[in-house]
Enzyme design. Structure first.
Site, short mmCIF file in Angstrom:
data_model
loop_
_atom_site.label_atom_id
_atom_site.label_comp_id
_atom_site.label_asym_id
_atom_site.label_seq_id
_atom_site.Cartn_x
_atom_site.Cartn_y
_atom_site.Cartn_z
CE LYS A 155 -4.42 0.87 0.09
NZ LYS A 155 -5.56 0.00 -0.28
CG ASP A 179 -7.22 3.22 -1.04
OD1 ASP A 179 -7.58 2.04 -0.98
OD2 ASP A 179 -7.43 4.04 -0.11
O1 2IT Z 1 -8.02 -1.59 -0.97
C1 2IT Z 1 -7.87 -2.09 -2.09
O2 2IT Z 1 -7.95 -3.31 -2.27
C2 2IT Z 1 -7.58 -1.19 -3.21
N1 2IT Z 1 -7.49 0.01 -2.99
C3 2IT Z 1 -7.34 -1.74 -4.58
C4 2IT Z 1 -5.94 -2.23 -4.72
C5 2IT Z 1 -5.55 -2.65 -6.11
O3 2IT Z 1 -4.36 -2.94 -6.25
O4 2IT Z 1 -6.38 -2.70 -7.01
#
Ligand code: 2IT
Length: 449
Positions: free
Chosen positions: A126, A166
């Site tokens: 993340k 996100d």
């Molecule tokens: O919280 C999540 O799963 C997302 N923000 C999507 C992450 C992604 O790599 O598509």
């Protein structure tokens, strides 16, 4: 509680008292794992859990950008590469003023188990920055994204770490980030990002996937009860991309979303957030950067409750789809008093741990955890990665079919994991166990590091 689990939770709380969200998610996940860790005493000798609660690495960097008046601003950027045992790090980037190392670590930790549940080859990661995109011009956002990628581009790649969107990061921001990445790398490695525009390798259905996937998961829960979505009312929070997808799919299946929320309060739309005009208006509200839900009430003449959350309304299904720690004990008590049967988490960790326990203890309530319910978003990112590596596009029907299949599998695997461990129909523990087992196997197989 298993003594090794207790020790690891204790150590994390002692080491990171200033990272409350991270401590919260570690406690929530690990405290579901008793039966598994009891069966595997070798985990303690290999300090498997101790390793699992530390990110493999985490970058923290300065991001400087110039506003339209030429004044410079300095933000903090992060990328947390939590666990790469089952695939390249994968997870979104969040731009929001409250982004901290604790928020990054909690999201990346959750992401590890979520990605594992999808059955695809994706590790947990993340990133983000404490940049507030609301009220910023397109040029300001572009300069910020470019600066963010100047700091990060060396550490990401299609087989290394694959960011996506996100909160505060959508298709527009991904476009600016990919453009800067391409300029710096001098190649067309579009598999480094997901959530791209369709013209340069984005997947059809990715924008809808988190919302659609959560409704596919919900259908499984209802089916278990001999029920369907037809005629059901849903209380949602937020009004972003995820809630937009829920509104669309719910309407298609005969249900209606009756609440939306924002930082300013919530709206109650008895007729449902249905029909093209309202759905399009949601997208406009998000793009406007105003970050207020009162605009919806003004536009459609429905009641707006300033400074309040929608959790006291009567609805068949509650879907907190806005942000972390949105539902505290006081809201949980209102939900239980309303005799709600389906509490379906959608946002990452939308419920405080005490409120989650309380809701799970209600005899007639079914609680589903966000790491399973919202996994369709990242799963479809995984499908985007597959398409990019094959240099081709799948049809919307193909992607939607795969998404649907993955959501059914996540539900079935969660149910089976809980049952296998003597926990009955427990979707929360089942998701934690199923997500954990795969990562644990991979880490044990790969030796100490
Ligand atoms: O919280 C999540 O799963 C997302 N923000 C999507 C992450 C992604 O790599 O598509």
């Amino acid at each position: 509680m298993n003594s090794y689990i207790g020790k690891v939770i204790g150590r994390v709380k002692e080491k990171y008292p200033y990272q409350p969200e991270f401590c919260q998610t570690v406690e929530e996940v690990l405290s579901s794992l008793d039966p598994v860790v009891d069966r595997h005493p070798e985990y303690e000798r290999a300090d498997l859990l101790g390793r699992m609660v530390e990110p493999e690495r985490m970058f923290s960097f300065r991001v400087v950008w110039q506003d339209d008046q030429g004044t410079a601003h300095t933000q903090n950027g992060y990328r947390c590469q939590f666990n790469g045992a089952i695939g390249p790090y994968k997870g979104g980037i969040r731009f929001q003023k409250n982004v901290t190392p604790s928020i990054m670590k909690f999201l990346a930790f959750e992401q590890t188990f979520k990605n594992s549940l999808t059955g695809l080859s994706m590790g947990g990661g993340k990133g983000g920055a404490d940049f507030d995109p609301s009220g910023k011009s397109d040029d300001e956002i572009m300069r910020f994204c470019q600066s963010f990628i100047q700091a990060l581009y060396r550490y990401i790649g299609p087989d290394t770490d694959v960011p996506a969107g996100d909160m505060g990061v959508g298709g527009k921001e991904i476009g600016y980030m990919f453009g800067e990445y391409r300029r710096l790398k001098g190649n067309f490695e579009n598999g480094t990002f997901t959530g791209k525009g369709f013209s340069y390798g984005g997947s059809l259905i990715r924008p809808e996937a988190t919302g659609f996937g959560s409704v596919y998961y919900l259908e499984n829960v209802l089916k278990h009860d001999g029920e369907t979505l037809d005629g059901k009312t849903i209380a949602c929070a937020g009004f972003g991309n995820v809630t937009w997808g829920i509104c669309r799919k719910a309407e298609e299946l005969g249900a209606k979303v009756i609440t939306l929320s924002g930082p300013d309060g919530y709206v109650y739309d008895e007729g449902g957030v249905c029909g093209q005009e309202k759905i399009d208006y949601l997208a406009w509200m998000r793009l406007s950067g105003r970050n207020r839900v009162e605009d919806y009430a003004d536009k459609f003449g429905v009641p707006f409750y300033r400074g309040e959350k929608p959790w006291g309304v009567k609805a068949d299904i509650i879907m907190p789809s806005a942000m972390q720690n949105d539902v505290h004990m006081d809201s949980a008590k209102k939900i239980a008093a309303n005799k709600v049967r389906y509490y379906i988490e959608v946002a990452n960790m939308p419920t405080t741990n005490d409120a989650l326990r309380y809701l799970m203890d209600q005899p007639d309530m079914i609680v589903a955890p966000s790491k399973a319910v919202n996994a369709g978003g990242v799963a479809t990112s995984g499908l985007e990665m597959s398409q990019n590596s094959e240099r081709l596009f799948w049809s919307a029907e193909e992607v939607d079919m795969q998404l649907h299949r993955i959501m059914d599998t996540i539900y079935n695997n969660s149910v089976a994991a809980a049952e296998r461990n003597g926990l009955g129909y427990n979707l929360v523990a089942g998701a934690n166990i199923a997500g954990f087992e795969r990562v644990a196997d991979a880490m044990m197989a790969q030796g100490l590091f």
